[in-house]
Design a protein around this motif. Structure first.
Motif, PDB file in Angstrom:
ATOM      1  N   GLN A 277       0.962  -1.092   0.151  1.00  0.00           N
ATOM      2  CA  GLN A 277       0.023  -0.189  -0.074  1.00  0.00           C
ATOM      3  C   GLN A 277       0.708   1.241  -0.086  1.00  0.00           C
ATOM      4  O   GLN A 277       1.999   1.226   0.734  1.00  0.00           O
ATOM      5  N   LEU A 278       0.411   2.324  -0.773  1.00  0.00           N
ATOM      6  CA  LEU A 278       1.083   3.560  -0.897  1.00  0.00           C
ATOM      7  C   LEU A 278      -0.111   4.407  -0.236  1.00  0.00           C
ATOM      8  O   LEU A 278      -1.251   4.651  -0.820  1.00  0.00           O
ATOM      9  N   LEU A 279       0.289   5.514   0.858  1.00  0.00           N
ATOM     10  CA  LEU A 279      -0.405   6.266   1.445  1.00  0.00           C
ATOM     11  C   LEU A 279      -0.061   7.681   1.308  1.00  0.00           C
ATOM     12  O   LEU A 279       1.052   7.826   1.611  1.00  0.00           O
TER      13      LEU A 279
ATOM     14  N   TYR B 161       5.581   2.637   7.332  1.00  0.00           N
ATOM     15  CA  TYR B 161       6.270   3.621   7.931  1.00  0.00           C
ATOM     16  C   TYR B 161       5.674   5.048   7.218  1.00  0.00           C
ATOM     17  O   TYR B 161       5.094   5.171   6.015  1.00  0.00           O
ATOM     18  N   HIS B 162       5.670   5.926   8.017  1.00  0.00           N
ATOM     19  CA  HIS B 162       5.041   7.234   7.658  1.00  0.00           C
ATOM     20  C   HIS B 162       6.069   8.410   7.737  1.00  0.00           C
ATOM     21  O   HIS B 162       6.472   8.514   8.954  1.00  0.00           O
TER      22      HIS B 162
ATOM     23  N   SER C 286       5.254  23.350  14.860  1.00  0.00           N
ATOM     24  CA  SER C 286       5.785  22.999  13.559  1.00  0.00           C
ATOM     25  C   SER C 286       6.527  21.621  14.002  1.00  0.00           C
ATOM     26  O   SER C 286       7.311  21.583  14.963  1.00  0.00           O
ATOM     27  N   TYR C 287       6.579  20.615  13.092  1.00  0.00           N
ATOM     28  CA  TYR C 287       7.302  19.516  13.289  1.00  0.00           C
ATOM     29  C   TYR C 287       7.460  18.712  12.179  1.00  0.00           C
ATOM     30  O   TYR C 287       6.740  18.683  11.013  1.00  0.00           O
ATOM     31  N   ASP C 288       8.602  17.731  11.843  1.00  0.00           N
ATOM     32  CA  ASP C 288       8.714  16.403  11.348  1.00  0.00           C
ATOM     33  C   ASP C 288       8.546  15.268  12.128  1.00  0.00           C
ATOM     34  O   ASP C 288       9.092  15.029  13.133  1.00  0.00           O
ATOM     35  N   ASN C 289       7.557  14.503  11.441  1.00  0.00           N
ATOM     36  CA  ASN C 289       7.336  13.286  12.345  1.00  0.00           C
ATOM     37  C   ASN C 289       7.684  12.131  11.685  1.00  0.00           C
ATOM     38  O   ASN C 289       7.452  11.964  10.294  1.00  0.00           O
ATOM     39  N   ASN C 290       8.289  11.144  12.172  1.00  0.00           N
ATOM     40  CA  ASN C 290       8.797   9.817  11.676  1.00  0.00           C
ATOM     41  C   ASN C 290       7.845   8.733  12.362  1.00  0.00           C
ATOM     42  O   ASN C 290       8.050   8.666  13.561  1.00  0.00           O
ATOM     43  N   PHE C 291       7.251   7.976  11.778  1.00  0.00           N
ATOM     44  CA  PHE C 291       6.455   6.849  12.725  1.00  0.00           C
ATOM     45  C   PHE C 291       6.531   5.400  11.912  1.00  0.00           C
ATOM     46  O   PHE C 291       6.337   5.373  10.733  1.00  0.00           O
TER      47      PHE C 291
END
Length: 339
Positions: free
Chosen positions: A182-184, A224-225, A244-249
């Motif tokens: 899947q690509l989200l 991964y997002h 403001s943020y950069d998020n790695n999930f």
């Protein structure tokens, strides 16, 4: 909007593929040891809204409560010239038994177009209105609500409430009989009450998911997002409140049917929030937040239509400072029925 969609789903004149209607209802009761973190913990998954709004330390530790979640999903399939179209409308609510100001609900609308047995495209809309986070420090005195209360150490306080609107596009592709991809991609906005308008932000997300079914009884999902959110506060340095943020999930789930009609689901999730504030007086300046969460869920199918389930979820949030980690424990027990 939901009522219009349901009326449109009911209209005649379509060639139906399979059952006209499908419905799923569920009812879950939770115990949580922190009402302020419960919502964020429950949505920490690939198909929900894992990057919940920024939570200041002063908002956590609000005490325990019981939470009741009713939910309903309606769906219908249609045969079209392009393949099979599936439309879904689902909603759920979290009703707090004593801390009723935290009660809220969400709505999810989804349209899926399956072009072949192996390729489908999904358009998803997610709506979360009036989510209450707690009483927080107002940094814009000119917009202070009349009912705001003073805080002897920090200043005036007011309810921090926001509304989220998110649109997602997801491609589902079967690579083999046991492997799926899947690509989200998604875009969203969070809008706060005027007293916290500097936290209004827009964000975008991109990430792949991979599912593997090596055995008939075993399914493994990993994803991964990456997400970036930019808040209005970055243009208001005098407020020193830029979220403001950069998020790695990163998330993984393993589902195993260990006996007939009995399943075990294990989940592990990790989130890294790099705060982008460049304002030295901002509490988030030069910091990042690490979130670790694990969960275990057991379920038993009484029939093809009824499932009983229960589980435990635990999370730990920490900042790269000397402050202690903030934890959240949730216990769930519920029932799900298909019609």
């Amino acid at each position: 909007m939901p009522a219009c969609l349901i009326l449109w789903l009911c209209r005649p004149g379509w060639s139906i593929a399979g059952e006209d209607w499908q419905a799923r209802a569920w009812s879950t009761f939770y115990y949580t040891d922190d009402v302020a973190l419960f919502s964020a913990s429950r949505r920490l998954s690939l198909n929900a809204d894992p990057t919940q709004p920024a939570l200041d330390d002063r908002l956590t530790g609000q005490g325990s409560d019981g939470v009741f979640e009713p939910g309903l999903k309606l769906s219908r399939n249609f045969r079209t010239d392009f393949g099979t179209t599936r439309l879904e409308a689902s909603g759920d609510g979290y009703v707090y038994l004593t801390r009723t100001q935290f009660t809220h609900g969400t709505l999810r609308l989804q349209a899926q177009q399956a072009f072949t047995d192996t390729t489908a495209l999904n358009l998803i809309y997610y709506y979360s209105p009036d989510l209450y986070l707690g009483e927080n420090l107002v940094r814009q005195p000119g917009l202070l609500p009349a009912a705001a209360e003073p805080d002897a150490e920090a200043g005036p306080l007011a309810p921090e409430v926001l509304t989220s609107n998110i649109v997602s596009l997801r491609l589902d592709q079967s690579l083999t009989s046991t492997l799926g991809f899947q690509l989200l991609a998604r875009y969203g906005s969070r809008r706060y009450d005027p007293a916290f308008a500097q936290r209004d932000l827009d964000f975008w997300t991109l990430g792949p998911h991979l599912s593997w079914k090596p055995l008939a009884e075993l399914t493994w999902l990993v994803g991964y997002h990456f997400e970036r959110g930019l808040a209005d506060g970055r243009r208001q340095p005098w407020l020193a409140d830029d979220v403001s943020y950069d998020n790695n999930f990163v998330s993984t789930e393993l589902e195993y049917e260990f006996a007939e009609r009995n399943r075990l689901t294990l989940g592990l999730h990790y989130e890294l929030n790099d705060w982008l504030s460049r304002q030295a007086r901002d509490a988030r300046y030069g910091t990042c937040e690490n979130v670790y969460q694990g969960e275990i869920l057991l379920s038993h199918d009484f029939s093809a239509l009824t499932r009983l389930y229960g589980g435990v979820q635990y999370s730990s949030r920490s900042i790269n400072t000397d402050d202690p980690a903030i934890t959240n424990l949730n216990v769930a027990f519920g029932i799900r029925m298909d019609f």
